[in-house]
Scaffold this motif. Structure first.
Motif, PDB file in Angstrom:
ATOM      1  N   ALA A 150       0.826  -1.173  -0.039  1.00 56.29           N
ATOM      2  CA  ALA A 150      -0.131   0.042   0.084  1.00 56.29           C
ATOM      3  C   ALA A 150       0.868   1.260  -0.194  1.00 56.29           C
ATOM      4  O   ALA A 150       0.743   2.190  -0.601  1.00 56.29           O
ATOM      5  CB  ALA A 150      -0.984   0.068   1.273  1.00 56.29           C
ATOM      6  N   ALA A 151       1.870   1.435   0.756  1.00 56.58           N
ATOM      7  CA  ALA A 151       2.891   2.263   1.030  1.00 56.58           C
ATOM      8  C   ALA A 151       3.638   2.718  -0.694  1.00 56.58           C
ATOM      9  O   ALA A 151       3.528   3.799  -1.059  1.00 56.58           O
ATOM     10  CB  ALA A 151       3.811   2.055   1.887  1.00 56.58           C
ATOM     11  N   GLN A 152       3.988   1.527  -1.161  1.00 56.06           N
ATOM     12  CA  GLN A 152       4.564   1.627  -2.620  1.00 56.06           C
ATOM     13  C   GLN A 152       3.421   2.217  -3.758  1.00 56.06           C
ATOM     14  O   GLN A 152       3.895   2.970  -4.504  1.00 56.06           O
ATOM     15  CB  GLN A 152       5.037   0.269  -2.975  1.00 56.06           C
ATOM     16  CG  GLN A 152       6.459  -0.201  -2.279  1.00 56.06           C
ATOM     17  CD  GLN A 152       6.742  -1.569  -2.703  1.00 56.06           C
ATOM     18  OE1 GLN A 152       6.255  -2.179  -3.395  1.00 56.06           O
ATOM     19  NE2 GLN A 152       8.059  -2.017  -2.125  1.00 56.06           N
ATOM     20  N   ALA A 153       2.381   1.877  -3.575  1.00 55.07           N
ATOM     21  CA  ALA A 153       1.263   2.161  -4.581  1.00 55.07           C
ATOM     22  C   ALA A 153       1.010   3.811  -4.162  1.00 55.07           C
ATOM     23  O   ALA A 153       0.649   4.518  -5.100  1.00 55.07           O
ATOM     24  CB  ALA A 153      -0.061   1.298  -4.329  1.00 55.07           C
TER      25      ALA A 153
ATOM     26  N   GLN B 281       3.893   5.705  -5.591  1.00 50.85           N
ATOM     27  CA  GLN B 281       3.747   5.864  -7.263  1.00 50.85           C
ATOM     28  C   GLN B 281       2.606   6.701  -7.759  1.00 50.85           C
ATOM     29  O   GLN B 281       2.965   7.254  -8.488  1.00 50.85           O
ATOM     30  CB  GLN B 281       3.613   4.223  -7.729  1.00 50.85           C
ATOM     31  CG  GLN B 281       4.792   3.510  -7.604  1.00 50.85           C
ATOM     32  CD  GLN B 281       4.513   2.203  -8.078  1.00 50.85           C
ATOM     33  OE1 GLN B 281       3.381   1.878  -8.542  1.00 50.85           O
ATOM     34  NE2 GLN B 281       5.599   1.314  -8.192  1.00 50.85           N
ATOM     35  N   ALA B 282       1.612   6.581  -7.037  1.00 53.20           N
ATOM     36  CA  ALA B 282       0.545   7.569  -7.266  1.00 53.20           C
ATOM     37  C   ALA B 282       0.815   8.841  -7.148  1.00 53.20           C
ATOM     38  O   ALA B 282       0.495   9.973  -7.822  1.00 53.20           O
ATOM     39  CB  ALA B 282      -0.971   7.224  -6.732  1.00 53.20           C
ATOM     40  N   ALA B 283       1.685   9.375  -5.894  1.00 56.76           N
ATOM     41  CA  ALA B 283       2.002  10.711  -5.790  1.00 56.76           C
ATOM     42  C   ALA B 283       3.045  11.309  -6.561  1.00 56.76           C
ATOM     43  O   ALA B 283       3.142  12.237  -7.151  1.00 56.76           O
ATOM     44  CB  ALA B 283       2.406  10.788  -4.246  1.00 56.76           C
TER      45      ALA B 283
END
Length: 206
Positions: free
Chosen positions: A176-179, A182-184
């Motif tokens: 979740a932190a990686q996603a 990436q979104a930011a």
């Protein structure tokens, strides 16, 4: 002295009856070694060593009631992983041997190993003509490691192990932190300065 029960010779008659019943049955003989026996999954044959997991903690040798495990090691300096860090020292396994002429196959060494380096193997064909040859070194113990059967499948209705649940929770948080990162990092989509003709709700182009 109490008299023998039954008529005289009753014991002989019972013995002969057992002999006659046995003679009429087909004998079942395992044709070993041409036919290998079907061993139980948890057969205690020999002990296999997965030395990559061994940290030379000496716990198995200390807990062995027969003192049949021999371990030698030395310390090795590991350079620091980051600049300015401190060097570390770790134990390196030099010798791991088990004297199977003394081992009583109690399994204490396997149970107390905190890093899953010892396992039961169903191998049993390791007889020697010299008792001194029953002390097997780590190379032989490593070969027996590949004959260790796979663990039985878990019960589908069993509760998930706490370690697996904690690892799954940590992996989900990391994903979740990686996603989110990436979104930011992705820029927001800019509006098209030259939009094409829009379709009229009635089906006619505007």
């Amino acid at each position: 002295m109490s008299p023998l029960p039954g008529f005289p010779g009753s014991g002989l008659a019972k013995g002969l009856a057992v002999t006659l019943r046995t003679m009429t049955k087909k004998s079942v003989t395992a044709q070993y070694p041409d036919t290998q026996p079907a061993l139980a999954p948890r057969t205690r044959g020999v002990i296999g060593l997965f030395e990559e997991n061994c940290t030379v903690c000496m716990l198995c040798a200390r807990e062995c009631p027969d003192w049949c495990i021999y371990i030698d090691s030395h310390k090795e300096t590991v350079p620091a992983a980051t600049p300015g860090g401190r060097d570390r020292s770790r134990n390196v396994l030099d010798r791991f041997a088990i004297d199977f002429s003394l081992c009583m196959y109690c399994g204490i060494c396997i149970e107390v190993c905190p890093f899953d380096a010892l396992f039961w193997s169903p191998e049993f064909e390791y007889a020697e003509t010299d008792i001194r040859e029953l002390t097997h070194e780590r190379d032989k113990l490593r070969e027996w490691m590949w004959t260790v059967p796979a663990p039985p499948a878990l019960d589908p209705a069993a509760e998930e192990p706490k370690e697996l649940a904690a690892a799954r929770k940590t992996a989900d948080k990391l994903a979740a932190a990686q996603a989110a990162a990436q979104a930011a990092a992705q820029p927001d989509p800019q509006p098209d300065p030259h939009p094409g003709p829009q379709a009229d709700p009635k089906g006619e182009d505007s």
